[in-house]
Scaffold this motif. Structure first.
Motif: not given
Length: 785
Positions: A29-44
């Motif tokens: 009942g708690t609908k996930l609208e979107a999954l975001h990735r923010r910040g550094v994309p790779r190479g942490l």
């Protein structure tokens, strides 16, 4: 609601893949609208904690510095930097060559004014942690040089964005979402965030501020705490990162704390510079008529008596639940802060928000109705952060004003009712697990509803819904429930509506569904006179927007909006209709809601006669008698190209109305009550299935008296021919020799046919013999050879 995953994991531990978790949450009942990735994309691994060893002037540039920076991998790095807010010894965030920034830029060893730079010292904006790009981000000195930056700071963050429905304000915060995750995964939920700090300030809260509530109907609870020795400044990096990931802009440590509390547990709080509060007195009251206040966004606003304000002895310090006054905001010079934590009436907050055109993160929560019992939790978390992040001292005591707070209901749940309604067998353990994970407590065979769910859980069926969604909605059988064996039928009103829709579709119009809501300016755009009953709109007590505030009294204006949009998108002509309800004041508790059919024709080929033709088709199909078309006296129609018919009208729009709706060229409309199209009952039509078996045809001629009608002969043939006689036709009548005088010869064409088989000649002969015998017995007929 944006929920940073690292923040969520502070309250509930899980290793479920995020897409799978999102699907599970949507099913509960708690609908996930979107999954975001923010910040550094790779190479942490290329982002490190560094320490500036030296800082010198760049030899070839006045505004650049040449630095050596230790990043924990041996030889210090030479880095050229344009910022000036640091010195040697500063702990900084460093990106090494090969690192990819949040904006997609890949760092390389670069020459800046002739000097190589082997990395980059980062600002908040370059890490997507805030808006500050004036200087580099300074980190706490106790962070170890060479550590991966991600171990201290969420420079890469997965963010879950949920759609929160209006009945679930308890989920409009990270801890509320954690509670749902805990129930869905059957995982332990951590304790409420926040721990009460030691109150080390001098005196008591009563020595610093007094308060009273003059409008308890709009503010059931108001609480506040005082902090002295506050040092206003930037928030620590972790707080900025968390606030930014949740979709808000970091401002200062005090303001960020209030936002953090709201995001963490769902209770909006507000900070006042107490030294600016006249008389150090807080009065929760209704605004005076035409009282003015300039809010923190710099807008001057005029209030009325329906708006709740937080005032001091002289003027409003804030519009309750919406925004603080500009003059009372916390600034860099603030040293004494009053943290307000209250409970405001949801509908009142929403009405004020719409009236003032001011909607905030706080008002979006208040308008849904918040739990007044959240106040102590919010105060504890805010106090802990104020002491830890601003160097403040908490003054002993809390101002907490309220009457009798609502107590949560105790609701019974019968297992047999649960299983009968859902169609699934549940164990006692499943029921207990689902409800206790959500915060319900067993009490004498019933369930005590948690305060944050009290407004939405009042009946047994509400508990059934909770168990069903947590135990697995996918278990519910995908089949229709049992019921009465008889089939349903359409009511007369629905049959009529479908007939009207069918005629209008057949006339070439497209069906539309427009809003039943109007804005207050529609009657003026339609040029309705002051005494016209259609101006007396049924207003909505709690509208969702400032634009749509009343129910419609005519249907066609909504179609005009749709026609304008379609024409603007390149359609050469528009012909659409709607069959729906209008809402007219009746003097009773509820308005009259008659059904009406309306249409609009606009663009090429549109005009009065085209619209009149559609109305005539409706009248013809309905078979209703009319007095014809008479001149219309509608203010929104062209006076020379319009007509009235029955209880409605048809005609071209008045040019002023067309212009008001942005329609160029000719536009014609019509509108009629559906009930006036209820014509006389239709005759029952009987039919026989068409058979694929061939007919057997025979002709006979029978001689009867001159006084025997041909119709009587056909009746006798039909009665005696049996079920296989499909048709009988008279094709000739003969008088004269050799037929005796006074008699006539009537020739009949007989058709025999079965829906089950092919008839044989013998069966046809037998049927003919029955017919001849009946004609002889009843009419004295003789077969003519």
């Amino acid at each position: 609601m944006r929920v940073p995953v690292s923040w969520l994991r502070e309250y509930v531990s899980f290793d479920t893949p995020l897409p799978e978790l999102g699907e599970l949450m949507s099913m509960t009942g708690t609908k996930l609208e979107a999954l975001h990735r923010r910040g550094v994309p790779r190479g942490l691994e290329l982002y490190r904690v560094g320490r500036v060893l030296t800082r010198e002037q760049h030899p070839n540039a006045d505004r650049l510095s040449l630095c050596t920076v230790d990043v924990g991998d041996g030889d210090p790095r030479q880095i050229v930097c344009g910022a000036s807010n640091f010195d040697a010894g500063a702990t900084v965030a460093v990106a090494l060559p090969g690192a990819v920034l949040p904006d997609g830029t890949e760092l390389r060893i670069a020459k800046l004014r002739g000097v190589e730079s082997h990395g980059m010292m980062l600002s908040e904006s370059e890490l997507d942690l805030g808006q500050d790009h004036a200087g580099i981000m300074l980190l706490p000195d106790d962070w170890s040089v060479g550590d991966a930056l991600i171990d201290h700071l969420a420079i890469a963050e997965d963010v879950l964005e949920f759609e929160i429905t209006s009945n679930r304000p308890d989920c409009q915060n990270v801890y509320g979402i954690a509670r749902e995750v805990s129930a869905a995964l059957d995982a332990d939920l951590g304790p409420w965030p926040g721990a009460e700090p030691e109150a080390t300030g001098s005196g008591s809260v009563e020595d610093h501020v007094t308060a009273r509530i003059d409008a308890p109907d709009l503010c059931p609870r108001w609480a506040g705490r005082v902090f002295t020795g506050v040092k206003v400044g930037p928030s620590p990096p972790w707080l900025k990162a968390r606030i930014a990931a949740a979709g808000m802009r970091p401002i200062s440590n005090v303001v960020d704390i209030t936002n953090y509390v709201m995001l963490a547990i769902g209770e909006p709080t507000h900070a006042f510079d107490l030294d600016k509060v006249a008389g150090r007195e807080i009065i929760v009251r209704r605004a005076r008529d035409s009282e003015a206040v300039t809010t923190l966004d710099g807008q001057a606003r005029t209030l009325d008596t329906d708006v709740l304000v937080i005032a001091d002895a002289e003027r409003p310090s804030a519009i309750a639940g919406l925004m603080g006054a500009e003059w009372s905001e916390v600034t860099d010079g603030t040293t004494t802060v009053l943290i307000e934590c209250a409970n405001f009436d949801g509908p009142s907050t929403q009405r004020s928000s719409i009236r003032l055109g001011l909607r905030t993160e706080g008002s979006s929560r208040w308008e849904k109705g918040l739990d007044p019992h959240l106040v102590p939790h919010a105060l504890a978390l805010a106090s802990q952060l104020m002491v830890a992040l601003t160097g403040a001292e908490l003054v002993p005591g809390t101002v907490d004003l309220h009457g009798e707070l609502p107590q949560p209901p105790v609701v019974g749940l019968r297992k047999e009712r649960l299983e009968a309604l859902i169609g699934v067998a549940y164990t006692d353990r499943e029921i207990e697990r689902a409800l206790t994970r959500l915060g319900y407590e067993p009490q004498d065979g019933r369930w005590l509803v948690p305060t944050w769910r009290a407004a939405d859980t009042t009946r047994e069926v509400d508990l059934i819904e909770e168990v069903m969604r947590i135990a697995g909605i996918e278990r519910v059988p995908a089949e229709m429930p049992g019921g009465h064996p008889g089939g349903g039928r359409l009511g007369e009103d629905e049959v009529l509506r479908r007939q009207v829709v069918g005629v209008l579709r057949g006339a070439g119009l497209t069906e539309a569904a427009t809003l039943t809501l109007w804005d207050a300016g529609v009657p003026d755009r339609l040029r309705l006179a002051s005494g016209d009953a259609r101006r007396d709109l049924v207003e909505i007590q709690n509208p969702m927007s400032a634009e749509w505030t009343a129910m419609r009294t005519l249907i066609f204006p909504g179609l005009l909006h749709s026609a304008r949009t379609n024409l603007a998108m390149g359609q050469a002509a528009v012909a659409m209709f709607e069959v729906g309800h209008v809402f007219l004041r009746s003097g009773e508790a509820l308005p009259d809601q008659p059904a009406r059919a309306a249409g609009v024709l606009a663009g090429e080929g549109a005009g009065f006669f085209e619209a009149k033709g559609v109305v005539e088709a409706l009248l013809a199909a309905a078979r209703v008698e009319t007095a014809g078309f008479e001149p219309a006296d509608e203010p929104f129609l062209h006076p020379g190209r319009s007509a009235s018919v029955l209880d409605g009208f048809v005609g071209e729009l008045h040019p002023e109305v067309a212009a008001a709706y942005g329609l160029e060229g000719t536009a014609a409309v019509f509108e009629l009550g559906v009930d006036v199209l209820r014509g006389p009952p239709r005759e029952e039509v009987l039919y026989r299935d068409v058979t694929s078996f061939p007919p057997l045809r025979q002709d006979i001629a029978v001689v009867v008296g001159e006084d025997v009608p041909a119709g009587r002969i056909v009746e006798v043939v039909r009665a005696s021919g049996g079920a296989e006689l499909a048709a009988v036709d008279v094709f000739d009548v003969y008088r004269g020799a050799p037929v005796p005088e006074g008699r006539k010869s009537v020739a009949l064409h007989l058709v025999f046919q079965s829906s089950e088989r092919t008839l044989t000649d013998a069966e046809g002969d037998a049927a003919r013999e029955r017919i001849v015998a009946a004609l002889a017995a009843e009419l004295g007929g003789e077969l003519r050879e």
